[in-house]
Write an enzyme that holds these catalytic residues in place. Sequence first.
Site, PDB file in Angstrom:
ATOM      1  N   ASP A  51      41.546  61.296  69.199  1.00  0.00           N
ATOM      2  CA  ASP A  51      41.821  61.171  70.780  1.00  0.00           C
ATOM      3  C   ASP A  51      41.683  62.545  71.194  1.00  0.00           C
ATOM      4  OD1 ASP A  51      44.415  60.578  72.497  1.00  0.00           O
ATOM      5  OD2 ASP A  51      45.164  62.096  71.207  1.00  0.00           O
ATOM      6  N   GLU A 122      39.153  55.024  70.353  1.00  0.00           N
ATOM      7  CA  GLU A 122      39.532  56.675  69.832  1.00  0.00           C
ATOM      8  C   GLU A 122      39.221  56.910  67.899  1.00  0.00           C
ATOM      9  OE1 GLU A 122      43.098  58.044  72.666  1.00  0.00           O
ATOM     10  OE2 GLU A 122      43.730  57.310  70.682  1.00  0.00           O
TER      11      GLU A 122
END
Length: 231
Positions: A51, A122
Amino acid sequence: MVKKITQLEKNIGLKFNNIDLLRQAMVHRSYINENKDFPLDHNERLEFLGDAVLELVVTDHLFLKYPNPEGELTNWRSALVNSTMLSEKSQQLGINDYLFLSRGEAKDIGKAREIILANAFEALIGAIYLDQGYEKAREFITDKIISELPRILELGLYLDPKSKLQELVQEKFSITPGYQVIDEWGPDHAKKFKVAVLVEDKKIGEGEGPSKQEAQVSAAKDALLDDKWKK
């Protein structure tokens, strides 16, 4: 049955030095809860890392390429890295076939599966970063995510669906669309709502959700995908 992880390598276009990093990126917490002896951890730490790498790469690109105000760049970035976009990219890579999920999670569809796929994407970025370095992660993000920016800008996808729909309806009809609950069901703790979006009492879209607000957003998305009322 989870497919061989080496096929996912081919889908991604990268050969991992440590294939267990790629495998771990596909492991949902629920699977570990049911398989205590599984040799790898779940993917949440990789997701946390990925992320951050994703946001840095996208932010760096937008900052260097566009002189627009901070607010606009923030909206563009949000459109690039939201769960819907990441879930779509996961599906394009076939990630769904490589997820390690509990029996219960494996049955989930809709929003729940979208979030799992987005988180796995992610985690995949985190795995690429650890295994291949920042530059390879940047290339992957540029190819899969940043390449969507022209489409997002052209279609105004950086606006939330209700705002985008309101903009289009006001431009065409000089009025504001309305929303009406047409059905609701379920117990108080788990209600579902069906909402129609209306233009001059004509339904142009409908959607469902666990709240009226989410059902309105779903209805707006439905209307944006239908070209009939725009003619």
